[in-house]
Every structure is written in C-alpha cells, then in structure tokens.
Design an enzyme around this catalytic site. Structure first.
Site, PDB file in Angstrom:
ATOM      1  N   SER A  63      -0.084   9.112   2.356  1.00 27.49           N
ATOM      2  CA  SER A  63       0.083   7.690   1.986  1.00 27.49           C
ATOM      3  C   SER A  63       1.506   7.162   2.150  1.00 27.49           C
ATOM      4  CB  SER A  63      -0.337   7.471   0.539  1.00 27.49           C
ATOM      5  OG  SER A  63      -1.736   7.423   0.466  1.00 27.49           O
ATOM      6  N   LYS A  66       1.936   4.517   4.658  1.00 27.76           N
ATOM      7  CA  LYS A  66       1.505   3.123   4.421  1.00 27.76           C
ATOM      8  C   LYS A  66       2.706   2.167   4.372  1.00 27.76           C
ATOM      9  CE  LYS A  66      -2.533   4.617   1.702  1.00 27.76           C
ATOM     10  NZ  LYS A  66      -3.006   4.846   0.316  1.00 27.76           N
ATOM     11  N   TYR A 188      -6.307   4.784  10.748  1.00 31.88           N
ATOM     12  CA  TYR A 188      -5.783   5.082   9.400  1.00 31.88           C
ATOM     13  C   TYR A 188      -5.646   6.600   9.177  1.00 31.88           C
ATOM     14  CZ  TYR A 188      -5.772   5.586   4.322  1.00 31.88           C
ATOM     15  OH  TYR A 188      -5.467   5.962   3.050  1.00 31.88           O
ATOM     16  N   TYR A 239       0.577   4.158  -7.549  1.00 26.98           N
ATOM     17  CA  TYR A 239      -0.741   3.781  -8.066  1.00 26.98           C
ATOM     18  C   TYR A 239      -0.699   3.592  -9.586  1.00 26.98           C
ATOM     19  CZ  TYR A 239      -1.136   6.070  -3.601  1.00 26.98           C
ATOM     20  OH  TYR A 239      -0.901   6.458  -2.323  1.00 26.98           O
ATOM     21  N   VAL A 257      -0.527  12.447  -0.865  1.00 25.21           N
ATOM     22  CA  VAL A 257      -1.245  13.611  -1.403  1.00 25.21           C
ATOM     23  C   VAL A 257      -0.893  14.917  -0.695  1.00 25.21           C
ATOM     24  CG1 VAL A 257      -3.221  12.406  -2.451  1.00 25.21           C
ATOM     25  CG2 VAL A 257      -3.340  13.109  -0.057  1.00 25.21           C
TER      26      VAL A 257
HETATM   27  N1  GLN Z   1      -5.242   9.815   3.585  1.00 22.87           N
HETATM   28  C1  GLN Z   1      -5.315   9.850   2.142  1.00 22.87           C
HETATM   29  C2  GLN Z   1      -6.559   9.102   1.683  1.00 22.87           C
HETATM   30  O1  GLN Z   1      -6.864   8.113   2.261  1.00 22.87           O
HETATM   31  C3  GLN Z   1      -4.081   9.244   1.560  1.00 22.87           C
HETATM   32  C4  GLN Z   1      -4.069   9.236   0.043  1.00 22.87           C
HETATM   33  C5  GLN Z   1      -2.707   9.474  -0.566  1.00 22.87           C
HETATM   34  O2  GLN Z   1      -1.837  10.079   0.032  1.00 22.87           O
HETATM   35  N2  GLN Z   1      -2.562   9.055  -1.793  1.00 22.87           N
HETATM   36  O3  GLN Z   1      -7.236   9.471   0.761  1.00 22.87           O
END
Ligand code: GLN
Length: 303
Positions: A63, A66, A188, A239, A257
């Site tokens: 993530s 992003k 994505y 988050y 993650v």
């Molecule tokens: N690719 C992961 C997902 O879409 C990214 C989530 C994350 O890093 N928090 O679930």
C-alpha cells in the site's frame, strides 16, 4: 545529531523482542517472508544516509505504492480527483467495504483500497501502458533503474484478491470506475507488488520532504500538492491506526502489509523501516515502535 548511533540503539532495542507481530498471510506469496528481517534507513534533506539491519534488502511495498500512484494521478487530473475520492479518515480497515456502499461509491480517501482503485482507474485512462509508465515514474523519482515489480506477488494477489474485486465491482456499479474492472485490478496488483529496499523507498519519497523535487533536484509535483498528499498521509496513511501513528510518531507516513513504513519530515528527512510482522491493524509492529523511538530520541517530529 548522531543519527547512526540512534538508529543502532533502536535496532538493538527491538530486534530480539518476542512480540514481532504476524506476517501477512492473505496474500500467499507474502507468507514466505522471514519475520526476523528488520531494517531502518534515514535520508536527510542534505543527502546524508544512515542505515541499520536489512535496509538494503528489497521487500513488497504494497500500500505504500498508493502514495506514488496518487502523486502521478494528480499530475493529470489535478483537483478533479477529489470529486471521485474524499480525504477523510475512514476509521476502518483498508479493505472495509460497507462505507463504500453507504457513501455511494465515493471512497473515503485514496489510501484505503477502494480509493487507490479509483486512482488506478485514472492512470489507466491516461496511459496506453500504465504499468510501464508507473514503473518508469517510480524509477525516475528514485533515480534507480533497478526497481521492479514482483510478478509472483502480483499473481498471488490476483489469485486471491476477492475483496479488492468486490470493491472494484461496487465502484463500477456506482459509475466511479471508467475502465474494465479486471484491467484496473491487474494494474493495482502490479502497483502493490513493487519491490524496494528501505534505502530505495526513502529515496523515492524524498520529494515529499523537499517541496516536490526529487533527490536529483527535478520537480515532479507542486509544493501545494505535497502539502495535500502529506496531509492525507498523516490523517489516513495507517487506516484505523492513523491517530495512533500521529500520536506516537508525529510524522506523515504510509504503511504496507509487506511490513514497510515510510515517513517524512518536510524540510528535514525521510525515514523508512521494514519489519514484516504486522499488528492487528495491518501495520508493521516493530516499524511503528522504531519510528516512535526515533522521533522521541531526536525530538524531530512535525509537532
Ligand atoms: N495489495 C494489498 C491489498 O490490496 C495492499 C494492502 C496494504 O498494504 N495495506 O490488500
């Protein structure tokens, strides 16, 4: 400031703690990562570098990507993007779906998965080869042609990404996705599979500490866009733990993650950590502790 000594103290204090969190398992490929990996890296605005542990080992940034896709999209759509994605903390996990239904397909912010899928959709609308363009963009930001996607991680998430497929389908149903659902998901998953070391990550994020200019002095985004992206990192980057990160660490930052975190102190430094064990909110357990120790020991947070 004795940065190297401070990083070594933090590394020594945390590397053998018994509670290291759980490696993400919902993306099967990420299960293979050794939970004992732990790296810290600091890049100051005057380009001094300091590192300890596994700071040169690439990992899946997930993530954290992003933030980079958002920066790229803002170059093309500017403030129109905020018609399609909001900038409020969601107070919920990154893959939570209920709010998207309640708020009629407008994701709370660009860092929850639904918001990042809208940003991916924007990039798909602007490029014939979005994966190639995005990779080149990241390589240019970092001035490092060795940065790559991890095909195995992308394929692994594609095979199991049911919640992301659900979010993408809801967005499509509400008219907030212009391209084909499967094409947006494919982009994505690749974006999230980007592989970088702590050193590469902090270097890539240098522009967020340097008013939009990368370490090579090239301008990518305006100071006003940096202000807005850093604000969203501070309020939404972790988050339902964004408040905790601001409270403990006091910097705009983003987690993934794969166990990575990057944080910036505008005008001063970029810092990155990698420790694959996650807490129950999906953020790196040791990474958050390490950054809390860093801003407490140095006294350098944005507050
Ligand atoms: N690719 C992961 C997902 O879409 C990214 C989530 C994350 O890093 N928090 O679930």
């Amino acid at each position: 400031m004795e940065y190297q000594r401070i990083l070594e103290e933090i590394h020594a204090a945390l590397k053998d703690v018994p509670q290291k969190g759980m490696v993400a398992s919902y993306i099967p490929e990420l299960r293979k990562i050794d939970a004992d990996r732990f790296g810290l890296y600091l890049l100051t605005l005057d380009k001094q570098e300091f590192g300890t542990g596994h700071f040169d080992t690439p990992f899946s940034i997930q993530s954290i990507s992003k933030v980079l896709s958002l920066a790229r999209a803002l170059e093309f759509v500017g403030t129109d993007l905020w018609e399609r994605v909001d900038v409020e903390p969601s107070g919920n996990p990154f893959n939570f779906l209920t709010l998207l239904e309640l708020e009629r397909g407008i994701p709370r912010n660009p860092f929850i998965n639904a918001g990042a899928l809208v940003v991916s959709d924007v990039l798909l609308s602007h490029f014939d080869n979005p994966k190639e363009d995005f990779l080149n963009y990241v390589r240019e930001l970092a001035q490092d042609g060795s940065i790559c996607y991890n095909e195995a991680v992308a394929a692994s998430e594609k095979a199991t990404g049911y919640r992301n497929a659900a979010a993408a389908n809801l967005l499509k149903a509400f008219g907030n996705m212009h391209n084909k659902v499967e094409d947006v998901l494919d982009f994505y998953f690749y974006q999230c599979s980007l592989s970088m070391s702590c050193r590469q990550l902090a270097t890539t994020f240098y522009m967020f500490a340097n008013s939009g200019k990368n370490a090579g002095g090239k301008t990518f985004i305006s100071p006003s866009q940096v202000k807005r992206i850093n604000a969203v990192m501070l309020t939404c980057g972790f988050y339902d733990e964004a408040g905790e990160f601001a409270f403990e660490v006091g910097l705009p930052g983003k987690s993934g993650v794969g166990g990575g975190i990057v944080a910036v102190h505008p005008g001063k430094y970029c810092i990155s950590t990698w420790a694959p064990g996650l807490n129950e909110k999906g953020n790196s357990l040791l990474g958050m502790q390490a950054l809390e120790m860093f801003t407490t020991k140095t006294g350098y947070s944005i507050f």
